[in-house]
Design an enzyme around this catalytic site. Structure first.
Site, PDB file in Angstrom:
ATOM      1  N   ASP A 165      26.659  64.370  -5.510  1.00 22.95           N
ATOM      2  CA  ASP A 165      26.671  62.914  -5.527  1.00 22.95           C
ATOM      3  C   ASP A 165      27.503  62.214  -4.455  1.00 22.95           C
ATOM      4  OD1 ASP A 165      25.492  63.902  -7.772  1.00 22.95           O
ATOM      5  OD2 ASP A 165      26.356  62.448  -9.132  1.00 22.95           O
ATOM      6  N   GLU A 396      34.029  71.231 -15.466  1.00 21.31           N
ATOM      7  CA  GLU A 396      32.870  70.935 -14.606  1.00 21.31           C
ATOM      8  C   GLU A 396      33.073  71.505 -13.197  1.00 21.31           C
ATOM      9  OE1 GLU A 396      32.076  66.746 -14.594  1.00 21.31           O
ATOM     10  OE2 GLU A 396      30.423  66.887 -13.170  1.00 21.31           O
TER      11      GLU A 396
END
Ligand code: GLC
Length: 431
Positions: A165, A396
């Protein structure tokens, strides 16, 4: 300790299972994400083969008529997530209507690679499952070529489509674009669930949403989004993964005696091989992202740059230079492979894709290096991943300098990658 972690990893997948599909982590990401699901299937594959294939079948349920498999499937509307279905409005797509609310962009097509792994580690039943998903997967690969092809490369219209992203890779494209002056006010949710310092900035978010606005106003005409949208960059991550995915799907096509599909895949592979050199950035001596509109390269090595081994592409010299980069970076951080070069501008070991180590990327990088005979580096990347999870848990992503976990906890792809690849017990688990 490893046995405990194996049990914990299985529990995370089971806890994040929403009945057929798995959320990446509760609250921060409450839907089905495209490439997350593929990695998750590898994890399920170690203890429940049928459930692994269900995950993939559920993902393909969201496929658009044109072949695109969206980055997120919104099977319900969760007010705690932004930007949700009411922002994307893909149900108003020009024609025909998508099967369920979703985003209007895709994500790296790792699906076929996972299918091949499951087929190779499984039996006749796995090949049968692969056969059921084959045509849809090929249609998606074709979509990349027809709807995202530009100047001989497969490009991307949105940083969210790359799965990386807010990597500094997107700066040339984001700097060259304007924030839409009529962008509606909005309330972010990601900064409520995660530390804002580790998340994208406000300006980046405004630009991300300006691209969504363009897509929405174009009624999600994908060719228009590619040709006329505000952002168009070539991503080495998508390029290398798609090239590898075409090779893996070809392998499956051959096992299934699909001669026509095999011929089509060979031609897609050929086109992909020809595009590899487009990504070679001479200033850095590595494959990097590039703004298709201006030709400008990004100015740093990323963890996607080193996926050339996974795709088995590039000249021997290009591969050698890439190895030297990995060896250099190994001296600069404690844990490989950071998502951004520690010596480049904007390196930040805690911020989303600006430095952290990502489990799913390490898995792909290491697999590619091992296949090309770079065993020492491949092992170092796997060992680092195992140490990070042992030290900090199933985060994550991880700080490559301190090893601290970043952003989401009890993360599905981290648990899956542990079970399928990083756990010292992986052979026993795979049996
Ligand atoms: C973030 C990541 C993306 C991932 C998603 C769900 O947006 O950048 O790669 O798919 O979270 O885990």
């Amino acid at each position: 300790m490893s046995d405990d972690l194996d049990t914990q990893a299985i529990e995370i997948l089971q806890k994040n299972d929403r009945g057929g599909y798995t959320v990446p982590t509760a609250r921060l990401y409450p839907y089905q994400w495209n490439w997350d699901s593929a990695f998750v299937a590898l994890g399920f594959g170690t203890f429940d083969r049928a459930r692994a294939w269900t995950e993939l079948a559920y993902l393909l349920e969201g496929q658009w008529d044109n072949g695109m498999v969206p980055s997120i499937l919104f099977r319900h509307d969760d007010p705690d997530y932004f930007p949700g279905p009411s922002v994307w409005q893909t149900q108003s797509a020009h024609t025909p209507q998508p099967p369920m609310p979703s985003t209007g962009v895709s994500q790296p097509p790792i699906l076929a690679c996972v299918m091949r792994q499951l087929v190779e580690t499984g039996g006749a039943k796995d090949l049968k499952f692969a056969e059921e998903l084959f045509e849809k997967t090929l249609k998606w690969h074709r979509w990349y070529q027809t709807e995202r092809g530009s100047n001989g490369v497969v490009a991307t219209v949105h940083p969210w489509e790359t799965g990386r992203d807010n990597c500094p890779d997107w700066e040339p494209g984001l700097t060259a674009m304007e924030i839409d002056s009529e962008l509606e006010p909005y309330q972010r949710m990601d900064t409520k669930h995660a530390n804002p310092e580790q998340r994208p900035s406000k300006e980046q978010y405004d630009k991300f949403l300006s691209i969504v606005k363009f897509g929405r106003e174009s009624l999600w005409n994908q060719r228009k989004l590619t040709d006329e949208g505000p952002f168009l960059m070539a991503d080495p991550g998508i390029h290398f993964i798609l090239l590898r995915a075409n090779k893996d799907l070809l392998e499956i096509a051959q096992r299934l005696h699909k001669t026509e599909a095999a011929a089509e895949l060979k031609s897609l592979i050929e086109q992909g091989e020809q595009a590899t050199n487009y990504f070679w950035n001479n200033d850095i001596g590595a494959f990097t992202a590039r703004n298709v509109k201006t030709g400008k390269f990004s100015n740093g090595l990323s963890n996607a740059s080193v996926l050339c081994f996974f795709a088995d592409t590039g000249t021997p010299q290009q591969q050698q230079k890439t190895i030297e980069h990995i060896q250099r970076v190994q001296q600069q951080v404690k844990f490989l492979m950071p998502s951004w070069d520690p010596t480049a501008d904007m390196f930040d070991p805690q911020r989303y894709w600006c430095g952290p180590v990502w489990p799913q990327m390490n898995y792909l990088i290491s697999m590619g290096l091992a296949e090309q005979g770079h065993n020492a580096l491949a092992d170092a990347i796997r060992d680092d991943m195992a140490s990070l999870i042992q030290q900090s848990g199933f985060y994550e992503c991880f700080n490559p300098v301190s090893g601290d976990g970043c952003i989401g906890v009890d993360f599905s792809w981290t648990a899956a990658i542990w079970l399928a690849w990083a756990s010292p017990n992986r052979q026993r688990l795979a049996a």
